[in-house]
Design a protein around this motif. Structure first.
Motif, PDB file in Angstrom:
ATOM      1  N   UNK A  58     -22.834  -6.924   4.232  1.00 21.67           N
ATOM      2  CA  UNK A  58     -21.994  -7.708   3.347  1.00 21.67           C
ATOM      3  C   UNK A  58     -21.582  -7.006   2.062  1.00 21.67           C
ATOM      4  N   UNK A  59     -22.110  -5.826   1.825  1.00 19.49           N
ATOM      5  CA  UNK A  59     -21.847  -5.139   0.555  1.00 19.49           C
ATOM      6  C   UNK A  59     -20.419  -4.622   0.462  1.00 19.49           C
ATOM      7  N   UNK A  60     -19.954  -4.548  -0.774  1.00 18.31           N
ATOM      8  CA  UNK A  60     -18.673  -3.958  -1.119  1.00 18.31           C
ATOM      9  C   UNK A  60     -18.997  -2.752  -1.990  1.00 18.31           C
ATOM     10  N   UNK A  61     -18.409  -1.604  -1.686  1.00 15.69           N
ATOM     11  CA  UNK A  61     -18.666  -0.409  -2.488  1.00 15.69           C
ATOM     12  C   UNK A  61     -17.401  -0.015  -3.242  1.00 15.69           C
ATOM     13  N   UNK A  62     -17.593   0.285  -4.521  1.00 11.79           N
ATOM     14  CA  UNK A  62     -16.517   0.785  -5.372  1.00 11.79           C
ATOM     15  C   UNK A  62     -16.741   2.270  -5.532  1.00 11.79           C
ATOM     16  N   UNK A  63     -15.744   3.049  -5.158  1.00 10.03           N
ATOM     17  CA  UNK A  63     -15.824   4.498  -5.277  1.00 10.03           C
ATOM     18  C   UNK A  63     -15.577   4.869  -6.730  1.00 10.03           C
ATOM     19  N   UNK A 101     -14.498  -1.890   0.803  1.00  8.87           N
ATOM     20  CA  UNK A 101     -14.454  -0.655   0.020  1.00  8.87           C
ATOM     21  C   UNK A 101     -13.346  -0.784  -1.003  1.00  8.87           C
ATOM     22  N   UNK A 102     -13.582  -0.227  -2.194  1.00  9.29           N
ATOM     23  CA  UNK A 102     -12.578  -0.228  -3.253  1.00  9.29           C
ATOM     24  C   UNK A 102     -12.412   1.204  -3.747  1.00  9.29           C
ATOM     25  N   UNK A 103     -11.181   1.666  -3.809  1.00 11.18           N
ATOM     26  CA  UNK A 103     -10.920   3.019  -4.291  1.00 11.18           C
ATOM     27  C   UNK A 103      -9.450   3.177  -4.596  1.00 11.18           C
ATOM     28  N   UNK A 104      -8.926   4.364  -4.298  1.00 14.24           N
ATOM     29  CA  UNK A 104      -7.486   4.593  -4.421  1.00 14.24           C
ATOM     30  C   UNK A 104      -7.072   5.590  -3.357  1.00 14.24           C
ATOM     31  N   UNK A 105      -5.846   5.456  -2.887  1.00 18.43           N
ATOM     32  CA  UNK A 105      -5.299   6.406  -1.924  1.00 18.43           C
ATOM     33  C   UNK A 105      -5.458   5.969  -0.481  1.00 18.43           C
ATOM     34  N   UNK A 106      -4.998   6.859   0.373  1.00 17.82           N
ATOM     35  CA  UNK A 106      -4.933   6.606   1.815  1.00 17.82           C
ATOM     36  C   UNK A 106      -6.292   6.750   2.487  1.00 17.82           C
ATOM     37  N   UNK A 117     -12.998  -2.692  13.566  1.00 16.01           N
ATOM     38  CA  UNK A 117     -14.169  -2.949  14.409  1.00 16.01           C
ATOM     39  C   UNK A 117     -15.198  -3.823  13.681  1.00 16.01           C
ATOM     40  N   UNK A 118     -15.298  -3.647  12.367  1.00 13.21           N
ATOM     41  CA  UNK A 118     -16.324  -4.333  11.586  1.00 13.21           C
ATOM     42  C   UNK A 118     -15.798  -5.464  10.700  1.00 13.21           C
ATOM     43  N   UNK A 119     -14.490  -5.724  10.760  1.00  9.98           N
ATOM     44  CA  UNK A 119     -13.917  -6.812   9.976  1.00  9.98           C
ATOM     45  C   UNK A 119     -14.015  -6.599   8.481  1.00  9.98           C
ATOM     46  N   UNK A 120     -13.698  -5.387   8.028  1.00 12.17           N
ATOM     47  CA  UNK A 120     -13.835  -5.052   6.608  1.00 12.17           C
ATOM     48  C   UNK A 120     -12.504  -4.587   6.018  1.00 12.17           C
ATOM     49  N   UNK A 121     -12.147  -5.058   4.829  1.00  8.77           N
ATOM     50  CA  UNK A 121     -10.920  -4.601   4.177  1.00  8.77           C
ATOM     51  C   UNK A 121     -11.161  -3.416   3.241  1.00  8.77           C
ATOM     52  N   UNK A 122     -10.071  -2.758   2.908  1.00  6.18           N
ATOM     53  CA  UNK A 122     -10.050  -1.697   1.898  1.00  6.18           C
ATOM     54  C   UNK A 122      -9.154  -2.165   0.772  1.00  6.18           C
ATOM     55  N   UNK A 123      -9.672  -2.120  -0.437  1.00 12.81           N
ATOM     56  CA  UNK A 123      -8.934  -2.574  -1.608  1.00 12.81           C
ATOM     57  C   UNK A 123      -8.702  -1.403  -2.547  1.00 12.81           C
ATOM     58  N   UNK A 124      -7.668  -1.520  -3.350  1.00  8.26           N
ATOM     59  CA  UNK A 124      -7.372  -0.481  -4.331  1.00  8.26           C
ATOM     60  C   UNK A 124      -7.540  -1.042  -5.733  1.00  8.26           C
ATOM     61  N   UNK A 125      -8.128  -0.212  -6.582  1.00  6.44           N
ATOM     62  CA  UNK A 125      -8.161  -0.478  -8.014  1.00  6.44           C
ATOM     63  C   UNK A 125      -7.127   0.459  -8.628  1.00  6.44           C
ATOM     64  N   UNK A 126      -6.615   0.118  -9.768  1.00  9.32           N
ATOM     65  CA  UNK A 126      -5.543   0.901 -10.371  1.00  9.32           C
ATOM     66  C   UNK A 126      -6.095   2.159 -11.037  1.00  9.32           C
ATOM     67  N   UNK A 127      -5.668   3.307 -10.513  1.00 10.65           N
ATOM     68  CA  UNK A 127      -6.029   4.570 -11.137  1.00 10.65           C
ATOM     69  C   UNK A 127      -5.405   4.639 -12.516  1.00 10.65           C
ATOM     70  N   UNK A 128      -6.119   5.194 -13.470  1.00  8.68           N
ATOM     71  CA  UNK A 128      -5.622   5.284 -14.835  1.00  8.68           C
ATOM     72  C   UNK A 128      -5.957   4.064 -15.676  1.00  8.68           C
ATOM     73  N   UNK A 129      -6.564   3.055 -15.070  1.00  5.12           N
ATOM     74  CA  UNK A 129      -6.924   1.839 -15.800  1.00  5.12           C
ATOM     75  C   UNK A 129      -8.431   1.695 -15.938  1.00  5.12           C
ATOM     76  N   UNK A 130      -9.135   2.826 -15.937  1.00  4.15           N
ATOM     77  CA  UNK A 130     -10.594   2.806 -15.974  1.00  4.15           C
ATOM     78  C   UNK A 130     -11.194   2.088 -17.163  1.00  4.15           C
ATOM     79  N   UNK A 131     -10.583   2.207 -18.343  1.00  6.57           N
ATOM     80  CA  UNK A 131     -11.111   1.529 -19.528  1.00  6.57           C
ATOM     81  C   UNK A 131     -10.965   0.013 -19.387  1.00  6.57           C
TER      82      UNK A 131
END
Length: 185
Positions: A58-63, A101-106, A117-131
């Motif tokens: 069930x975990x979500x990982x942010x890169x 999973x959360x990251x950026x890019x392809x 296969x595992x029913x999991x999405x990939x999400x994007x966070x906005x690069x350059x908005x780290x602060x």
């Protein structure tokens, strides 16, 4: 634009499968923070038949590898890392129960197949908005491999962490769909 969906992490199957490419979300709850070095260590643990330092179900990982925190803050800047750097490890960790999973890019096709296969999405966070993203991180706790510094495996408590669903659990790719109208035939 539609109002963002408010969701909780970790993800259950229903939440993970309900997210569709293009959805804007605000995540509240606990997510993991890990980059390449931590992903490599997790896969090495599995190769040796060892138990992981965290149950991935069930975990979500942010890169992310956040910069040092200022006084009174959980982390410094916390922008996303390029997700392709985790592609060698992602299918295995998805098969172990990782639900998002959360990251950026392809992402590579084998990662997308593992997501389906595992029913999991990939999400994007906005690069350059780290602060700005760092303001949604309320607590940061190293779980394993502190010697890796910002690349250690950690848990983050987040409140209204903003992301966009880029690839849903059906494999629909928002990057592809968004570019399609602008391609010449």
């Amino acid at each position: 634009m539609a109002e963002p969906k408010r969701i909780r992490a970790p993800f259950d199957d229903e939440t993970a499968r309900s997210l569709k490419a293009g959805d804007s979300v605000l995540i509240t709850g606990k997510i993991l923070a890990a980059r390449d070095a931590a992903h490599k260590r997790m896969c090495e643990c599995l190769d040796r038949g060892e138990k992981l330092p965290v149950d991935l179900k069930g975990q979500v990982v942010y890169y992310v590898g956040p910069s040092p925190a200022q006084p009174g803050k959980a982390v410094g800047s916390a922008g996303p890392t390029t997700s392709g750097r985790m592609d060698a490890y992602a299918p295995r960790l998805l098969d172990e129960g990782l639900k998002g999973m959360i990251g950026k890019g392809y992402r590579k096709p084998e990662v997308v197949e593992a997501m389906k296969r595992n029913g999991a999405p990939y999400l994007a966070a906005v690069g350059g908005a780290g602060a700005l993203i760092a303001q949604t991180i309320k607590k940061y706790t190293v779980l394993a491999w502190p010697e890796l510094g910002p690349e250690a495996l950690a848990e983050m408590e987040v409140e209204d962490f903003p992301a966009i669903v880029v690839i849903d659990s059906d494999g629909t790719d928002y990057y592809e769909a968004g570019q399609k109208p602008y391609r010449k035939i």
